[in-house]
Design a protein around this motif. Structure first.
Motif, PDB file in Angstrom:
ATOM      1  N   CYS A 247      63.507  63.010  36.637  1.00 28.67           N
ATOM      2  CA  CYS A 247      62.499  63.468  37.583  1.00 28.67           C
ATOM      3  C   CYS A 247      61.115  63.175  37.027  1.00 28.67           C
TER       4      CYS A 247
ATOM      5  N   CYS B 175      60.393  59.584  37.438  1.00 27.64           N
ATOM      6  CA  CYS B 175      60.162  59.030  38.779  1.00 27.64           C
ATOM      7  C   CYS B 175      58.882  59.581  39.380  1.00 27.64           C
TER       8      CYS B 175
ATOM      9  N   VAL C 206      59.169  69.585  37.699  1.00 24.61           N
ATOM     10  CA  VAL C 206      59.839  70.368  38.738  1.00 24.61           C
ATOM     11  C   VAL C 206      60.916  71.242  38.117  1.00 24.61           C
ATOM     12  N   LEU C 207      61.673  70.621  37.200  1.00 25.56           N
ATOM     13  CA  LEU C 207      62.868  71.276  36.684  1.00 25.56           C
ATOM     14  C   LEU C 207      62.726  71.600  35.209  1.00 25.56           C
TER      15      LEU C 207
ATOM     16  N   TRP D 259      58.524  73.725  42.259  1.00 35.23           N
ATOM     17  CA  TRP D 259      59.002  72.887  43.348  1.00 35.23           C
ATOM     18  C   TRP D 259      57.874  72.081  43.977  1.00 35.23           C
TER      19      TRP D 259
ATOM     20  N   CYS E   7      57.728  68.408  43.365  1.00 32.75           N
ATOM     21  CA  CYS E   7      58.751  67.484  43.862  1.00 32.75           C
ATOM     22  C   CYS E   7      58.132  66.524  44.866  1.00 32.75           C
TER      23      CYS E   7
ATOM     24  N   ARG F 122      59.314  65.492  47.383  1.00 31.32           N
ATOM     25  CA  ARG F 122      59.633  65.922  48.741  1.00 31.32           C
ATOM     26  C   ARG F 122      58.558  66.861  49.292  1.00 31.32           C
TER      27      ARG F 122
ATOM     28  N   CYS G  68      63.117  61.490  47.898  1.00 29.80           N
ATOM     29  CA  CYS G  68      63.679  61.148  46.607  1.00 29.80           C
ATOM     30  C   CYS G  68      64.994  61.903  46.396  1.00 29.80           C
ATOM     31  N   ARG G  69      65.961  61.295  45.761  1.00 32.69           N
ATOM     32  CA  ARG G  69      67.225  61.954  45.439  1.00 32.69           C
ATOM     33  C   ARG G  69      67.624  61.668  44.000  1.00 32.69           C
ATOM     34  N   VAL G  70      66.664  61.256  43.203  1.00 35.84           N
ATOM     35  CA  VAL G  70      66.986  60.763  41.867  1.00 35.84           C
ATOM     36  C   VAL G  70      67.746  61.792  41.034  1.00 35.84           C
TER      37      VAL G  70
HETATM   38  S1  SF4 Z   1      64.013  65.008  44.418  1.00 30.95           S
HETATM   39 FE1  SF4 Z   1      62.977  63.597  43.027  1.00 30.95          FE
HETATM   40  S2  SF4 Z   1      60.963  64.504  42.677  1.00 30.95           S
HETATM   41 FE2  SF4 Z   1      62.261  66.104  43.577  1.00 30.95          FE
HETATM   42  S3  SF4 Z   1      63.113  67.194  41.833  1.00 30.95           S
HETATM   43 FE3  SF4 Z   1      64.594  65.603  42.349  1.00 30.95          FE
HETATM   44  S4  SF4 Z   1      64.009  63.840  41.054  1.00 30.95           S
HETATM   45 FE4  SF4 Z   1      62.287  65.264  41.058  1.00 30.95          FE
END
Ligand code: SF4
Ligand code: SF4
Ligand code: SF4
Ligand code: SF4
Lengths: 410, 111, 157
Positions: free
Chosen positions: C93, C96, C115-116, C128, C131, C133, C141-143
């Motif tokens: 995260c 990215c 974020v995490l 959050w 993020c 999003r 993003c779904r990384v």
């Molecule tokens: S969706 Fe992307 S930006 Fe959001 S927490 Fe997951 S890796 Fe991070």
């Protein structure tokens, strides 16, 4: 209260960014440590799990436990000292001195884990690198290793995700991750390339890759693996237990492969030790004797050989007294082998009340390195990490215990 | 049925060892083997069936779980003292932790 | 402990009665399927599912959507039992967090707090707002979900 950063000693990653929150001397929160590290640190506060001081199975004062242990050791004719993989470098030095003084045999788990690889690295026969040098690599291979279960934070702290050139955002891939394993492990699941070998058949796979290098036609997997190597300019191989066991500790073919690779790329091998200072033990003993494990000090001379490995010592019932420092021998050995220790007095030095402690004549509870005791240790890649305790210990450290034993033995 | 058992490491079980309310039940939790689906079928095991693994050094009864990624003829068990009742060591070699030959049969016995 | 095989909306829909009776409060069964995935509804909210006829469907749905999980506003579902605290999601995260200038490959960092974070051995959402999003416009993003080796993360929205 935030007690600051500490080093986790639950595995050979020796993560040094662990945040500890304490209230009245009790850990209430742990930041950054993985599940394994957190369980280990929280578990250290579970009094039922901790080892106390026992002599002949009865709870005694520290002093009498030490006296009883010293008596057992000095009365033994062929004492065997095993372990020290979960002890600091300082304690290891004292442990070697103790074995020397007793004229005993000294070995650690590396004789059936990574000893051979570390020995060859120390002797300069096998190219290696540190985690910091991983940024030069464009190919990272975990071979017979399962970091997400054994060293959970390895990828995020030291390899793929820590790589300077690794990026998620759709740019060209600069560093690839390959896994060679018998099981489609969690690490294999996130790898870019996975090569499945059958148990015990790594040798055939290596042989096939070497054939390929020599220009002969080979199977699909070997050809794909070779393709990766051919594109690479610098490749780091993390060698796990799977490789050691599959090759049955005979790495000649693996070294041949590394030799071939060296013609066009920069290879490096890092053995993925399990215990936090297993590599440190090899370093300490190598500096003291020229060998990494399986050493005998009998008759005041240093001897080395397979007959001094823990497994051989137990199998041939050679030892008449065992000092186990920071290892759960009885859980780790084949039960049929452990049964041969019946009747042999065992003294265990360990922070936790393990199965081995349960089977011991004497138990010396130790402080937990990193949390309650300081010192230095060697990470799996050979880097020295210093441990600064954040908690006041209620037990002696293994360094202190070994020192006291040495004093008592005069 | 002849099987080859390989020991692997499991971070969840490892952490279980240090749990506060730990009795020795974590060993029971480690009492399972992961097998390829077709092997389970061949053994006539479904759901959470029990399986008896035995060889010349000992025998154990464990739960048989399906491993969708498993390969026929091989089983995977997590590290624990339990599986060491099947392992052995011969001079000059490493213990057979990563390649334990056993005979497997479905059983009604308890673990 | 393999990756969670996720149920797709259509698969969820096929397990439902398909009568669009609205008793669950949703306009259609298909909407209910999405609400289940987003953890806004529970399987028992559909009264017909509780009848004998749909027992096997209910069992399967409960396996996926039963139990107490909090998704909150984040839409990120964390299965604490499956998380080993490896921190891979935290690392990727952070990696990215940046916008790639198209064509040039240059990445402009966002400089936001992570974020995490792994706390007590499991991952948690600590900020959050960072993020992608939550950006305006959001980037789907779904990384983190993709890179979790244990399938402990699921983005449900
Ligand atoms: S969706 Fe992307 S930006 Fe959001 S927490 Fe997951 S890796 Fe991070
Ligand atoms: S990876 Fe190893 S050293 Fe790091 S927190 Fe986890 S157990 Fe501790
Ligand atoms: S209550 Fe059940 S059957 Fe009725 S619309 Fe909702 S999901 Fe469909
Ligand atoms: S959610 Fe997944 S990637 Fe993140 S720490 Fe947990 S196991 Fe690792």
């Amino acid at each position: 209260m935030n007690a600051g950063k500490m080093v986790c000693t639950a595995c050979s990653c020796l993560c040094d960014d662990i945040e500890i929150e304490m209230e009245n001397g009790t850990i209430t929160g742990i930041g950054n440590a993985c599940r394994k590290g957190s369980a280990f640190l929280f578990g250290s506060q579970n009094e039922k799990q901790r080892a106390g001081y026992l002599a002949k199975g009865r709870e005694v004062e520290v002093e009498s436990a030490l006296d009883a242990a010293a008596r057992l050791l000095s009365g033994a004719r062929r004492p065997l000292l095993f372990g020290l993989d979960n002890s600091t470098l300082e304690a290891q030095t004292l442990g070697i001195e103790l074995a020397r003084k007793l004229g005993g045999v000294l070995d650690d788990s590396s004789s059936f884990c990574h000893g051979r690889l570390v020995e060859d690295i120390l002797a300069g026969m096998l190219p290696t690198c540190t985690h910091e040098q991983i940024h030069d690599a464009d190919l990272i291979i975990y071979w017979g290793a399962n970091p997400h279960n054994a060293q959970p934070r390895h990828l995020s702290r030291f390899s793929l995700y820590a790589h300077r050139k690794y990026h998620e955002a759709g740019v060209k891939r600069h560093v690839s991750l390959a896994v060679v394993d018998v099981r489609e492990s969690e690490t294999a699941g996130v790898a870019h390339h996975f090569f499945r070998v059958l148990p015990g058949e790594d040798r055939d796979f290596i042989a096939a890759v070497i054939e390929g290098i020599k220009g002969k036609p080979v199977g699909k997997d070997a050809a794909e693996f070779l393709g990766l190597l051919e594109k690479s300019r610098c490749c780091v191989i993390f060698a796990g237990l799977g490789l050691t066991y599959s090759l049955d500790n005979d790495f000649s073919l693996f070294y041949e492969l590394i030799g071939h690779m060296g013609k066009w790329l920069k290879p490096a091998v890092i053995p993925m030790g399990g215990h936090y200072n297993a590599r440190g033990f090899n370093h300490s003993l190598y500096n003291a004797t020229g060998y990494v494990n399986k050493v005998s000090f009998a008759g005041g001379r240093v001897a080395h050989g397979d007959e001094f490995s823990l497994l051989e010592q137990v199998r041939s019932r050679a030892a008449d007294c065992l000092l186990v420092v920071g290892a759960d021998l009885f859980s780790a050995l084949p039960a049929s082998l452990a049964a041969l220790l019946d009747g042999v007095p065992v003294i265990t030095v360990d922070p936790f009340y393990t199965a081995t402690a349960g089977a011991s004549t004497g138990v010396l509870g130790a402080a937990l390195s990193g949390l309650e005791a300081g010192g230095t240790a060697v990470r799996m890649d050979g880097t020295v990490v210093s441990l600064a305790p954040v908690k006041t210990p209620r037990h002696l450290s293994d360094e202190q215990i070994l020192k006291r034993l040495l004093e008592k033995l005069g | 049925m002849k099987l080859i058992i390989v020991i692997y490491r499991d971070v969840f079980l490892w952490s279980e060892k240090y749990k506060k309310d730990r009795t020795d039940s974590w060993e029971d939790k480690a009492a399972f083997v992961r097998l390829a689906e077709q092997d389970l079928k061949a053994l006539g095991i479904s759901g959470d069936g029990k399986i008896k693994l035995s060889n010349s050094v000992g025998s154990i009864v464990v739960r048989a779980l399906a491993d969708s990624k498993g390969r026929s003829g091989y089983g995977f068990m997590p590290v624990s003292p339990l599986v060491n009742r099947l392992t052995s060591y011969g001079e000059g070699r490493l213990p057979n932790f990563k390649r334990i030959e056993v005979t497997a049969e479905a059983t009604k016995e308890n673990c | 402990m393999s990756k969670r095989d996720k149920l797709q909306p259509l698969q969820v829909f096929q397990l439902l009665p398909g009568t669009n009776c609205k008793k669950c409060g949703q306009l259609t069964c298909f909407a209910f399927a999405f609400a289940l995935i987003g953890r806004e509804n529970k399987p028992e909210d559909c009264p017909d599912l509780l009848t004998e006829q749909y027992k096997s469907s209910l069992d399967l749905l409960n396996e996926y959507f039963g139990g107490e999980v909090s998704v909150e506003k984040t839409g990120l579902l964390i299965d604490q039992e499956k998380c080993c605290g490896c921190g891979d999601c935290v690392a990727v995260c952070n990696k990215c967090q940046g916008t790639v200038l198209f064509g040039s490959g240059v990445i402009i960092p966002r400089n936001v707090p992570p974020v995490l974070k792994v706390i007590d051995g499991r991952v948690q959402v600590v900020c959050w707002e960072s993020c992608k999003r939550c950006m305006n416009p959001p980037e789907y993003c779904r990384v983190c979900e993709e890179r979790c080796p244990f399938g402990a993360l699921e983005l449900v929205r």
